[in-house]
Design an enzyme around this catalytic site. Structure first.
Site, mmCIF file in Angstrom:
data_model
loop_
_atom_site.group_PDB
_atom_site.id
_atom_site.type_symbol
_atom_site.label_atom_id
_atom_site.label_comp_id
_atom_site.label_asym_id
_atom_site.label_seq_id
_atom_site.Cartn_x
_atom_site.Cartn_y
_atom_site.Cartn_z
ATOM 1 N N ASP A 14 0.874 -1.156 0.000
ATOM 2 C CA ASP A 14 0.000 0.000 0.000
ATOM 3 C C ASP A 14 0.928 1.228 0.000
ATOM 4 O O ASP A 14 2.107 1.116 0.359
ATOM 5 C CB ASP A 14 -0.875 -0.039 1.253
ATOM 6 C CG ASP A 14 -1.669 1.229 1.426
ATOM 7 O OD1 ASP A 14 -2.355 1.617 0.462
ATOM 8 O OD2 ASP A 14 -1.580 1.853 2.507
ATOM 9 N N ASP A 16 -0.080 5.102 0.912
ATOM 10 C CA ASP A 16 -0.286 6.099 1.972
ATOM 11 C C ASP A 16 -0.214 5.435 3.347
ATOM 12 O O ASP A 16 -1.017 4.553 3.660
ATOM 13 C CB ASP A 16 -1.671 6.753 1.816
ATOM 14 C CG ASP A 16 -1.796 7.548 0.521
ATOM 15 O OD1 ASP A 16 -0.862 8.269 0.176
ATOM 16 O OD2 ASP A 16 -2.848 7.443 -0.142
ATOM 17 N N GLY A 51 -7.420 3.788 3.127
ATOM 18 C CA GLY A 51 -7.538 2.710 2.144
ATOM 19 C C GLY A 51 -8.733 2.822 1.215
ATOM 20 O O GLY A 51 -8.744 2.211 0.159
ATOM 21 N N ARG A 54 -11.631 8.286 -2.531
ATOM 22 C CA ARG A 54 -11.945 9.678 -2.157
ATOM 23 C C ARG A 54 -13.460 9.841 -1.945
ATOM 24 O O ARG A 54 -13.903 10.427 -0.953
ATOM 25 C CB ARG A 54 -11.464 10.609 -3.267
ATOM 26 C CG ARG A 54 -11.351 12.053 -2.870
ATOM 27 C CD ARG A 54 -10.860 12.871 -4.062
ATOM 28 N NE ARG A 54 -9.624 12.343 -4.623
ATOM 29 C CZ ARG A 54 -9.173 12.593 -5.855
ATOM 30 N NH1 ARG A 54 -9.847 13.413 -6.654
ATOM 31 N NH2 ARG A 54 -8.049 12.060 -6.295
ATOM 32 N N SER A 121 -5.285 5.441 -4.280
ATOM 33 C CA SER A 121 -5.118 6.864 -4.583
ATOM 34 C C SER A 121 -4.913 7.126 -6.068
ATOM 35 O O SER A 121 -4.145 6.449 -6.738
ATOM 36 C CB SER A 121 -3.914 7.415 -3.814
ATOM 37 O OG SER A 121 -3.656 8.742 -4.239
ATOM 38 N N ARG A 122 -5.593 8.176 -6.540
ATOM 39 C CA ARG A 122 -5.400 8.611 -7.925
ATOM 40 C C ARG A 122 -4.154 9.496 -8.030
ATOM 41 O O ARG A 122 -3.774 9.896 -9.118
ATOM 42 C CB ARG A 122 -6.652 9.365 -8.399
ATOM 43 C CG ARG A 122 -7.918 8.498 -8.291
ATOM 44 C CD ARG A 122 -9.169 9.266 -8.647
ATOM 45 N NE ARG A 122 -9.353 9.389 -10.077
ATOM 46 C CZ ARG A 122 -10.007 8.516 -10.835
ATOM 47 N NH1 ARG A 122 -10.552 7.441 -10.298
ATOM 48 N NH2 ARG A 122 -10.118 8.712 -12.128
ATOM 49 N N ASN A 123 -3.550 9.816 -6.892
ATOM 50 C CA ASN A 123 -2.330 10.641 -6.883
ATOM 51 C C ASN A 123 -1.074 9.792 -6.687
ATOM 52 O O ASN A 123 0.016 10.341 -6.484
ATOM 53 C CB ASN A 123 -2.416 11.664 -5.750
ATOM 54 C CG ASN A 123 -3.533 12.680 -5.961
ATOM 55 O OD1 ASN A 123 -3.496 13.451 -6.916
ATOM 56 N ND2 ASN A 123 -4.542 12.674 -5.102
ATOM 57 N N ASP A 175 -1.577 -0.619 5.963
ATOM 58 C CA ASP A 175 -1.781 0.059 7.255
ATOM 59 C C ASP A 175 -3.258 0.315 7.538
ATOM 60 O O ASP A 175 -3.579 0.952 8.542
ATOM 61 C CB ASP A 175 -1.048 1.408 7.285
ATOM 62 C CG ASP A 175 -1.722 2.444 6.412
ATOM 63 O OD1 ASP A 175 -2.161 2.080 5.294
ATOM 64 O OD2 ASP A 175 -1.836 3.614 6.828
HETATM 65 C C1 BG6 Z 1 -5.708 5.797 -0.088
HETATM 66 C C2 BG6 Z 1 -5.842 6.508 1.235
HETATM 67 O O1 BG6 Z 1 -4.389 5.398 -0.287
HETATM 68 O O2 BG6 Z 1 -6.092 6.654 -1.150
HETATM 69 C C3 BG6 Z 1 -7.264 6.994 1.395
HETATM 70 O O3 BG6 Z 1 -5.523 5.605 2.288
HETATM 71 C C4 BG6 Z 1 -7.630 7.889 0.221
HETATM 72 O O4 BG6 Z 1 -7.380 7.682 2.618
HETATM 73 C C5 BG6 Z 1 -7.436 7.118 -1.081
HETATM 74 O O5 BG6 Z 1 -8.986 8.304 0.329
HETATM 75 C C6 BG6 Z 1 -7.751 7.960 -2.318
HETATM 76 O O6 BG6 Z 1 -6.750 8.944 -2.467
HETATM 77 P P1 BG6 Z 1 -6.787 10.128 -3.521
HETATM 78 O O7 BG6 Z 1 -5.356 10.621 -3.540
HETATM 79 O O8 BG6 Z 1 -7.181 9.537 -4.857
HETATM 80 O O9 BG6 Z 1 -7.772 11.118 -3.035
HETATM 81 MG MG MG Z 2 -2.632 3.163 3.585
#
Ligand code: BG6
Ligand code: MG
Length: 221
Positions: A14, A16, A51, A54, A121-123, A175
């Site tokens: 994972d 974040d 996890g 968004r 996450s998209r980032n 996590d």
């Molecule tokens: C996960 C985080 O990795 O990514 C979540 O643990 C988050 O808390 C999810 O909501 C989506 O992230 P992002 O960057 O696309 O908003």
């Molecule tokens: Mg995480």
């Protein structure tokens, strides 16, 4: 799962809260939004956001809202949160990788273990580039690759497929409770990073990646 005599040939991390401390930045950006809207939101509530996507995170926060929001308002709130989160990400640098993350990836690579990230996450790609871990990975599955976020196992199953491995040959490192569940549902061995009381179901736990060597991480599953 542990103790089944599995040989681990791939590790799916994972992002974040496991490789980077961006979980704090997610919390800060959501907290600012919740405060603006007058919605109660604390660190305990935040555990449920880890996890998940968004959109799902926002729905969880809005469970405590005193009013209802339209789909358009929700989508504007999710974008505002992401804009703020991306402002916070702008300062990320290699020093922001969590302690032991780079060493663990380097050690596993040297042993010939395949490495992927499986993130909601998209980032994710931008974060990995900023902390200079992208070059150590064989594959990255992020929120743009999947239609079902954790606790669905889609991200981990896709990551294993891209590594050319079966789930039983891969260790998932997570996590978040939603991520632990995703790993178990997908048939992976699962290592929890954090408090065992919050991460039930994992086969083993560590407080951080610096607490284990690479060989030790994948042995004895
Ligand atoms: C996960 C985080 O990795 O990514 C979540 O643990 C988050 O808390 C999810 O909501 C989506 O992230 P992002 O960057 O696309 O908003
Ligand atoms: Mg995480």
């Amino acid at each position: 799962m542990s103790g089944c005599g599995r040989i681990i040939r791939g590790v799916i991390f994972d992002l974040d809260g496991v490789l980077v401390s961006t979980d704090e930045m997610h919390f800060q950006a959501w907290k600012e939004l919740a405060d603006r809207e007058g919605i109660p939101f604390n660190r305990h509530d935040n555990e449920r956001l880890k996890g998940v996507s968004r959109a799902r995170s926002l729905d969880i926060i809005l469970e405590k809202a005193a009013r209802r929001y339209s789909e358009d308002q929700k989508s504007a709130m999710a974008s505002a949160k992401n804009d703020r989160y991306r402002e916070l990400l702008a300062v990320l640098a290699p020093r922001d990788a969590l302690v032991g993350a780079g060493e663990m990836l380097t050690g596993l690579r040297a042993m010939g273990v395949k490495l992927a990230v499986g993130s909601s996450s998209r980032n994710a790609r931008e974060i990995l580039r900023r902390v200079d871990l992208l070059r150590l990975l064989d594959s990255v599955v992020d929120g743009t690759d999947v239609s079902r976020s954790k606790p669905d196992p889609e991200a981990f199953l896709l990551a294993a497929a891209r590594l050319g491995l079966r789930p039983a040959e891969c260790l998932v490192v997570e996590d978040a409770a939603a991520g632990i569940e995703a790993g178990i549902r997908g048939g992976f061995s699962v290592l929890g990073i954090g408090d065992p009381k919050l991460l039930t179901g994992a086969g083993r736990w560590l407080s951080g990646l610096s607490k284990s060597g690479a060989a030790e991480l994948i042995a004895g599953w």
